[in-house]
Design a protein around this motif. Structure first.
Motif, PDB file in Angstrom:
ATOM      1  N   MET A   1       0.848  -1.192   0.000  1.00  0.00           N
ATOM      2  CA  MET A   1       0.000   0.000   0.000  1.00  0.00           C
ATOM      3  C   MET A   1       0.883   1.241   0.000  1.00  0.00           C
ATOM      4  O   MET A   1       1.664   1.460   0.924  1.00  0.00           O
ATOM      5  CB  MET A   1      -0.908   0.005   1.217  1.00  0.00           C
ATOM      6  CG  MET A   1      -1.820  -1.222   1.320  1.00  0.00           C
ATOM      7  SD  MET A   1      -2.967  -1.352  -0.049  1.00  0.00           S
ATOM      8  CE  MET A   1      -4.131  -0.079   0.384  1.00  0.00           C
ATOM      9  N   ARG A   2       0.770   2.044  -1.049  1.00  0.00           N
ATOM     10  CA  ARG A   2       1.619   3.229  -1.171  1.00  0.00           C
ATOM     11  C   ARG A   2       0.851   4.443  -0.648  1.00  0.00           C
ATOM     12  O   ARG A   2       0.307   5.230  -1.395  1.00  0.00           O
ATOM     13  CB  ARG A   2       2.065   3.391  -2.615  1.00  0.00           C
ATOM     14  CG  ARG A   2       2.879   2.186  -3.102  1.00  0.00           C
ATOM     15  CD  ARG A   2       3.476   2.391  -4.467  1.00  0.00           C
ATOM     16  NE  ARG A   2       2.464   2.559  -5.498  1.00  0.00           N
ATOM     17  CZ  ARG A   2       2.760   2.855  -6.768  1.00  0.00           C
ATOM     18  NH1 ARG A   2       4.019   3.013  -7.141  1.00  0.00           N
ATOM     19  NH2 ARG A   2       1.798   2.975  -7.660  1.00  0.00           N
ATOM     20  N   LYS A   3       0.856   4.541   0.682  1.00  0.00           N
ATOM     21  CA  LYS A   3       0.143   5.605   1.375  1.00  0.00           C
ATOM     22  C   LYS A   3       1.095   6.306   2.329  1.00  0.00           C
ATOM     23  O   LYS A   3       2.084   5.719   2.768  1.00  0.00           O
ATOM     24  CB  LYS A   3      -1.025   5.046   2.175  1.00  0.00           C
ATOM     25  CG  LYS A   3      -2.086   4.357   1.351  1.00  0.00           C
ATOM     26  CD  LYS A   3      -3.205   3.846   2.240  1.00  0.00           C
ATOM     27  CE  LYS A   3      -4.279   3.149   1.423  1.00  0.00           C
ATOM     28  NZ  LYS A   3      -5.388   2.687   2.264  1.00  0.00           N
ATOM     29  N   ALA A   4       0.770   7.550   2.674  1.00  0.00           N
ATOM     30  CA  ALA A   4       1.584   8.274   3.651  1.00  0.00           C
ATOM     31  C   ALA A   4       0.763   9.375   4.296  1.00  0.00           C
ATOM     32  O   ALA A   4      -0.170   9.913   3.689  1.00  0.00           O
ATOM     33  CB  ALA A   4       2.823   8.868   2.989  1.00  0.00           C
ATOM     34  N   GLN A   5       1.137   9.687   5.522  1.00  0.00           N
ATOM     35  CA  GLN A   5       0.586  10.821   6.250  1.00  0.00           C
ATOM     36  C   GLN A   5       1.746  11.659   6.757  1.00  0.00           C
ATOM     37  O   GLN A   5       2.722  11.118   7.286  1.00  0.00           O
ATOM     38  CB  GLN A   5      -0.263  10.364   7.435  1.00  0.00           C
ATOM     39  CG  GLN A   5      -1.534   9.644   7.038  1.00  0.00           C
ATOM     40  CD  GLN A   5      -2.338   9.222   8.251  1.00  0.00           C
ATOM     41  OE1 GLN A   5      -1.783   8.816   9.258  1.00  0.00           O
ATOM     42  NE2 GLN A   5      -3.656   9.322   8.140  1.00  0.00           N
ATOM     43  N   ILE A   6       1.640  12.958   6.570  1.00  0.00           N
ATOM     44  CA  ILE A   6       2.681  13.894   7.009  1.00  0.00           C
ATOM     45  C   ILE A   6       2.000  15.021   7.781  1.00  0.00           C
ATOM     46  O   ILE A   6       0.961  15.539   7.358  1.00  0.00           O
ATOM     47  CB  ILE A   6       3.440  14.494   5.803  1.00  0.00           C
ATOM     48  CG1 ILE A   6       4.296  13.437   5.107  1.00  0.00           C
ATOM     49  CG2 ILE A   6       4.297  15.686   6.227  1.00  0.00           C
ATOM     50  CD1 ILE A   6       5.529  13.007   5.858  1.00  0.00           C
ATOM     51  N   THR A   7       2.601  15.389   8.901  1.00  0.00           N
ATOM     52  CA  THR A   7       2.188  16.588   9.625  1.00  0.00           C
ATOM     53  C   THR A   7       3.410  17.492   9.711  1.00  0.00           C
ATOM     54  O   THR A   7       4.506  17.030  10.047  1.00  0.00           O
ATOM     55  CB  THR A   7       1.692  16.244  11.039  1.00  0.00           C
ATOM     56  OG1 THR A   7       0.586  15.344  10.930  1.00  0.00           O
ATOM     57  CG2 THR A   7       1.239  17.494  11.778  1.00  0.00           C
ATOM     58  N   ARG A   8       3.208  18.751   9.372  1.00  0.00           N
ATOM     59  CA  ARG A   8       4.313  19.716   9.391  1.00  0.00           C
ATOM     60  C   ARG A   8       3.830  20.977  10.091  1.00  0.00           C
ATOM     61  O   ARG A   8       2.815  21.560   9.712  1.00  0.00           O
ATOM     62  CB  ARG A   8       4.748  20.017   7.953  1.00  0.00           C
ATOM     63  CG  ARG A   8       5.802  21.101   7.822  1.00  0.00           C
ATOM     64  CD  ARG A   8       6.119  21.378   6.350  1.00  0.00           C
ATOM     65  NE  ARG A   8       6.837  22.622   6.197  1.00  0.00           N
ATOM     66  CZ  ARG A   8       8.141  22.779   6.365  1.00  0.00           C
ATOM     67  NH1 ARG A   8       8.871  21.739   6.689  1.00  0.00           N
ATOM     68  NH2 ARG A   8       8.720  23.964   6.204  1.00  0.00           N
ATOM     69  N   GLU A   9       4.556  21.393  11.133  1.00  0.00           N
ATOM     70  CA  GLU A   9       4.195  22.605  11.863  1.00  0.00           C
ATOM     71  C   GLU A   9       5.404  23.510  11.995  1.00  0.00           C
ATOM     72  O   GLU A   9       6.479  23.072  12.394  1.00  0.00           O
ATOM     73  CB  GLU A   9       3.657  22.256  13.249  1.00  0.00           C
ATOM     74  CG  GLU A   9       2.308  21.543  13.198  1.00  0.00           C
ATOM     75  CD  GLU A   9       1.597  21.523  14.538  1.00  0.00           C
ATOM     76  OE1 GLU A   9       1.883  22.396  15.385  1.00  0.00           O
ATOM     77  OE2 GLU A   9       0.755  20.636  14.722  1.00  0.00           O
ATOM     78  N   THR A  10       5.207  24.768  11.608  1.00  0.00           N
ATOM     79  CA  THR A  10       6.231  25.794  11.792  1.00  0.00           C
ATOM     80  C   THR A  10       5.542  27.024  12.386  1.00  0.00           C
ATOM     81  O   THR A  10       4.330  27.010  12.627  1.00  0.00           O
ATOM     82  CB  THR A  10       6.894  26.178  10.450  1.00  0.00           C
ATOM     83  OG1 THR A  10       5.944  26.916   9.659  1.00  0.00           O
ATOM     84  CG2 THR A  10       7.380  24.952   9.686  1.00  0.00           C
TER      85      THR A  10
END
Length: 195
Positions: free
Chosen positions: A1-10
């Protein structure tokens, strides 16, 4: 399964990206920048990547940080979802017409980020959206996904059409590059053995 989750905080943006490379092109995009949302809808729809993006950015300044940081986060998510890139076709290209606009995009999922950009928009803005941010998005995307990307606007008199054709052309090229090669589905497409 080619899935991803990204969280980015600045200090400038808070972003979440959830994507599935093997999707149907479904999208749920909210960045606070209407035209940019419309462009990301096109990116998802024409690449067949299912994509959910949320961004709360410092829009009281302008849209620059939002657009660039979303490009970074989507790029990181694509790199994560692709993993070792085993079985992909690797290369993709598209020559895309949209009314007066004609845009060529070619890319390599090489792991070596590089962008060649030849697209001069006839206006500085599309509504309230700065047209220079189209390049900023793709610069961030290519850098953080490890994509060699060439974009050339061959014709165009309407900035909206040119921007939209660019997002669609890159989307179609990504779709081709992400596809599994049925003749080499178990190997990395490089004589080095890694990308």
């Amino acid at each position: 399964m080619r899935k991803a989750q990204i969280t980015r905080e600045t200090a400038e943006t808070r972003i979440s990206v959830d994507l599935d490379i093997d999707g149907q092109g479904n999208y749920d995009i909210e960045t606070g920048v209407g035209f940019f949302d419309h462009m990301l809808d096109q990116l998802a729809r024409h690449s067949l990547i299912d994509m959910a993006v949320r961004c709360a950015g410092d829009l009281h300044i302008d849209a620059h940080h939002t657009v660039e940081d979303v490009g970074i986060a989507i790029g990181q998510a694509l790199a994560l979802a692709l993993g070792d890139k085993r079985g992909i076709r690797r290369y993709g290209a598209c020559l895309l017409p949209m009314d007066d606009a004609l845009v060529r995009a070619a890319l390599d999922l090489s792991g070596r980020p590089y962008i060649v950009w030849k697209a001069d928009f006839p206006t500085g803005k599309i509504g309230t959206f700065d047209t220079e941010l189209v390049r900023e998005f793709f610069q961030a995307l290519s850098t953080h996904a490890g994509i060699t990307l060439h974009v050339e606007a061959l014709h165009g008199i309407n900035s909206h059409h040119m921007a939209e054709a660019t997002f669609k052309a890159v989307a179609r090229a990504l779709r081709d590059a992400f596809e599994t090669d049925p003749r080499k589905s178990d190997t990395v497409p490089s004589t080095k053995g890694a990308l």
